[in-house]
Design a protein around this motif. Sequence first.
Motif, PDB file in Angstrom:
ATOM      1  N   ASP A  37      19.165  28.248  11.696  1.00  0.00           N
ATOM      2  CA  ASP A  37      19.513  27.058  10.923  1.00  0.00           C
ATOM      3  C   ASP A  37      20.951  27.098  10.409  1.00  0.00           C
ATOM      4  OD1 ASP A  37      16.905  26.267  11.315  1.00  0.00           O
ATOM      5  OD2 ASP A  37      16.200  27.054   9.389  1.00  0.00           O
ATOM      6  N   LEU A  38      21.743  28.011  10.917  1.00  0.00           N
ATOM      7  CA  LEU A  38      23.114  28.166  10.450  1.00  0.00           C
ATOM      8  C   LEU A  38      23.951  26.950  10.847  1.00  0.00           C
ATOM      9  CD1 LEU A  38      25.168  30.124   9.131  1.00  0.00           C
ATOM     10  CD2 LEU A  38      25.624  31.017  11.429  1.00  0.00           C
ATOM     11  N   GLN A  39      24.657  26.386   9.876  1.00  0.00           N
ATOM     12  CA  GLN A  39      25.511  25.227  10.121  1.00  0.00           C
ATOM     13  C   GLN A  39      26.970  25.618  10.310  1.00  0.00           C
ATOM     14  OE1 GLN A  39      24.084  22.146  10.426  1.00  0.00           O
ATOM     15  NE2 GLN A  39      22.170  23.293  10.182  1.00  0.00           N
ATOM     16  N   ARG A  40      27.319  26.835   9.986  1.00  0.00           N
ATOM     17  CA  ARG A  40      28.714  27.279  10.026  1.00  0.00           C
ATOM     18  C   ARG A  40      28.995  28.012  11.331  1.00  0.00           C
ATOM     19  NH1 ARG A  40      31.181  30.979   5.094  1.00  0.00           N
ATOM     20  NH2 ARG A  40      33.284  31.332   5.950  1.00  0.00           N
ATOM     21  N   THR A  41      30.215  27.928  11.812  1.00  0.00           N
ATOM     22  CA  THR A  41      30.583  28.630  13.047  1.00  0.00           C
ATOM     23  C   THR A  41      31.633  29.697  12.745  1.00  0.00           C
ATOM     24  OG1 THR A  41      32.286  26.982  13.557  1.00  0.00           O
ATOM     25  CG2 THR A  41      30.083  26.626  14.475  1.00  0.00           C
ATOM     26  N   PHE A  42      31.621  30.757  13.559  1.00  0.00           N
ATOM     27  CA  PHE A  42      32.560  31.857  13.422  1.00  0.00           C
ATOM     28  C   PHE A  42      33.109  32.202  14.803  1.00  0.00           C
ATOM     29  CE2 PHE A  42      29.207  32.304  10.266  1.00  0.00           C
ATOM     30  CZ  PHE A  42      29.918  32.437   9.075  1.00  0.00           C
ATOM     31  N   ALA A  43      34.309  32.755  14.813  1.00  0.00           N
ATOM     32  CA  ALA A  43      34.934  33.142  16.081  1.00  0.00           C
ATOM     33  C   ALA A  43      34.177  34.304  16.720  1.00  0.00           C
ATOM     34  CB  ALA A  43      36.390  33.541  15.842  1.00  0.00           C
ATOM     35  N   ASP A  44      34.031  34.251  18.044  1.00  0.00           N
ATOM     36  CA  ASP A  44      33.455  35.349  18.835  1.00  0.00           C
ATOM     37  C   ASP A  44      32.115  35.804  18.268  1.00  0.00           C
ATOM     38  OD1 ASP A  44      33.322  37.116  20.904  1.00  0.00           O
ATOM     39  OD2 ASP A  44      34.821  38.511  20.140  1.00  0.00           O
ATOM     40  N   THR A  45      31.259  34.835  17.980  1.00  0.00           N
ATOM     41  CA  THR A  45      29.956  35.126  17.361  1.00  0.00           C
ATOM     42  C   THR A  45      28.866  34.373  18.108  1.00  0.00           C
ATOM     43  OG1 THR A  45      30.958  35.440  15.190  1.00  0.00           O
ATOM     44  CG2 THR A  45      28.616  34.958  15.224  1.00  0.00           C
ATOM     45  N   THR A  46      27.740  35.059  18.318  1.00  0.00           N
ATOM     46  CA  THR A  46      26.605  34.472  19.027  1.00  0.00           C
ATOM     47  C   THR A  46      25.366  34.526  18.147  1.00  0.00           C
ATOM     48  OG1 THR A  46      27.493  35.243  21.146  1.00  0.00           O
ATOM     49  CG2 THR A  46      25.164  34.606  21.094  1.00  0.00           C
ATOM     50  N   VAL A  47      24.642  33.416  18.072  1.00  0.00           N
ATOM     51  CA  VAL A  47      23.341  33.388  17.401  1.00  0.00           C
ATOM     52  C   VAL A  47      22.278  33.682  18.453  1.00  0.00           C
ATOM     53  CG1 VAL A  47      21.684  31.991  16.108  1.00  0.00           C
ATOM     54  CG2 VAL A  47      24.144  31.723  15.687  1.00  0.00           C
ATOM     55  N   SER A  48      21.439  34.692  18.194  1.00  0.00           N
ATOM     56  CA  SER A  48      20.525  35.169  19.229  1.00  0.00           C
ATOM     57  C   SER A  48      19.136  35.430  18.671  1.00  0.00           C
ATOM     58  CB  SER A  48      21.092  36.455  19.844  1.00  0.00           C
ATOM     59  OG  SER A  48      20.241  36.960  20.850  1.00  0.00           O
ATOM     60  N   GLU A  49      18.184  35.525  19.588  1.00  0.00           N
ATOM     61  CA  GLU A  49      16.841  35.955  19.250  1.00  0.00           C
ATOM     62  C   GLU A  49      16.792  37.485  19.202  1.00  0.00           C
ATOM     63  OE1 GLU A  49      14.281  33.959  18.499  1.00  0.00           O
ATOM     64  OE2 GLU A  49      15.530  32.168  18.791  1.00  0.00           O
ATOM     65  N   LEU A  50      15.741  38.012  18.611  1.00  0.00           N
ATOM     66  CA  LEU A  50      15.579  39.454  18.472  1.00  0.00           C
ATOM     67  C   LEU A  50      15.373  40.101  19.845  1.00  0.00           C
ATOM     68  CD1 LEU A  50      15.459  41.509  16.161  1.00  0.00           C
ATOM     69  CD2 LEU A  50      12.983  41.194  16.118  1.00  0.00           C
ATOM     70  N   SER A  51      16.170  41.136  20.152  1.00  0.00           N
ATOM     71  CA  SER A  51      16.073  41.822  21.442  1.00  0.00           C
ATOM     72  C   SER A  51      16.573  43.242  21.281  1.00  0.00           C
ATOM     73  CB  SER A  51      16.904  41.092  22.501  1.00  0.00           C
ATOM     74  OG  SER A  51      17.104  41.898  23.635  1.00  0.00           O
ATOM     75  N   GLU A  52      15.889  44.194  21.913  1.00  0.00           N
ATOM     76  CA  GLU A  52      16.324  45.592  21.835  1.00  0.00           C
ATOM     77  C   GLU A  52      17.683  45.779  22.492  1.00  0.00           C
ATOM     78  OE1 GLU A  52      13.298  48.193  23.334  1.00  0.00           O
ATOM     79  OE2 GLU A  52      11.713  47.180  22.198  1.00  0.00           O
ATOM     80  N   ASN A  53      17.992  45.001  23.533  1.00  0.00           N
ATOM     81  CA  ASN A  53      19.266  45.138  24.227  1.00  0.00           C
ATOM     82  C   ASN A  53      20.452  44.864  23.307  1.00  0.00           C
ATOM     83  OD1 ASN A  53      18.001  45.769  26.635  1.00  0.00           O
ATOM     84  ND2 ASN A  53      17.923  43.637  27.319  1.00  0.00           N
ATOM     85  N   ILE A  54      20.268  43.961  22.373  1.00  0.00           N
ATOM     86  CA  ILE A  54      21.348  43.634  21.436  1.00  0.00           C
ATOM     87  C   ILE A  54      21.698  44.852  20.589  1.00  0.00           C
ATOM     88  CG2 ILE A  54      21.904  42.262  19.389  1.00  0.00           C
ATOM     89  CD1 ILE A  54      20.287  39.979  20.662  1.00  0.00           C
ATOM     90  N   PHE A  55      20.684  45.582  20.161  1.00  0.00           N
ATOM     91  CA  PHE A  55      20.916  46.750  19.311  1.00  0.00           C
ATOM     92  C   PHE A  55      21.557  47.890  20.112  1.00  0.00           C
ATOM     93  CE2 PHE A  55      17.803  44.249  17.154  1.00  0.00           C
ATOM     94  CZ  PHE A  55      18.048  44.435  15.813  1.00  0.00           C
ATOM     95  N   ALA A  56      21.258  47.959  21.392  1.00  0.00           N
ATOM     96  CA  ALA A  56      21.817  49.025  22.222  1.00  0.00           C
ATOM     97  C   ALA A  56      23.328  48.926  22.331  1.00  0.00           C
ATOM     98  CB  ALA A  56      21.178  48.985  23.609  1.00  0.00           C
ATOM     99  N   ASN A  57      23.880  47.723  22.182  1.00  0.00           N
ATOM    100  CA  ASN A  57      25.314  47.511  22.341  1.00  0.00           C
ATOM    101  C   ASN A  57      26.049  47.407  21.007  1.00  0.00           C
ATOM    102  OD1 ASN A  57      25.166  47.395  25.202  1.00  0.00           O
ATOM    103  ND2 ASN A  57      24.374  45.303  25.062  1.00  0.00           N
ATOM    104  N   ALA A  58      25.367  47.690  19.928  1.00  0.00           N
ATOM    105  CA  ALA A  58      25.970  47.509  18.602  1.00  0.00           C
ATOM    106  C   ALA A  58      26.782  48.730  18.174  1.00  0.00           C
ATOM    107  CB  ALA A  58      24.880  47.232  17.574  1.00  0.00           C
ATOM    108  N   ASP A  59      27.906  48.468  17.534  1.00  0.00           N
ATOM    109  CA  ASP A  59      28.642  49.529  16.841  1.00  0.00           C
ATOM    110  C   ASP A  59      28.146  49.682  15.412  1.00  0.00           C
ATOM    111  OD1 ASP A  59      30.693  50.315  18.859  1.00  0.00           O
ATOM    112  OD2 ASP A  59      31.231  48.190  18.694  1.00  0.00           O
TER     113      ASP A  59
END
Length: 303
Positions: A37-59
Amino acid sequence: MLTGKHLVFVGGDARQLEVIAQVTDNDASATLIGFPDLQRTFADTTVSELSENIFANADALVLPVAGMENDGRVDTKFAPEPVMLTEAHFQAMRPGTYVFTGIARRVLGEWCERYSLQLVKLMELDEVAILNSIPTAEGAIAIAMQETDITLHGAKTVVLGFGRCGQTLAHKLHAMGAIVHVCAQHQHELARIHERSLIPVPIKHIDHAVHDADIVFNTIPAMVLPAAVLKYMRRDAVIIDIASKPGGTDFRYAERRGIKALLAPSLPGLVAPKTAGRIIAASISRILADSDDLDYEEEELWT
């Protein structure tokens, strides 16, 4: 700068938006989970569903100030339902990945230790907690002004606890002309209270301090205002409890006696989310930048 860093944000409130804004301004990229429900936008940012792959690539994983419940629940103001994390999401992260949270409950600590993740409890860092005490104190004072029919100038106020929030709150009340009693446990705290021209009260004499108080501010996360103390307080007194839930007041008995007692935790997120978010973002950015410097120094050492 955070160039090349990718942060995963899970849930949160208005403070989290300012953290996202600050780290992306520092050239990090981000994935946001629990923000449909986010109305604001940010540079180089993606709104995503929960996924283990996302966490694997996180710093780094950034949780809200309230952290994660022991069942994995993370509350969010930007979705109709909370986000439910599992152990598998933490297992997917690379060893050494940072996990930032305001507070850490048992399960979060266990999962981070099990998978060699670097858990940072932001609210335990002086650089965050001391600065965070400013909007906390301002919010508590705003509530006091709204909920009473007297001025703070000349009012008998009692601050329970002389930690980071207690010190800032007592200082600001004194500057406004209030008569400030401060209850503390240790002799060095009582000496410091006296040195600041406040009125020191040993915590064991809390009943004497509050019996004729106009306003009592509690910062201690323990039951310091039980029925046995409340029964001696004036019925027109106001209690503002800013300790973490469930606070340190017997709210049931306060209501029975007719004393107005308000539980008001997490005030920075309510009264000054932009300031609170910037405080958090500054520490996250510093820690991640410092880790890069350390990695560089270690590489130089071994080359």
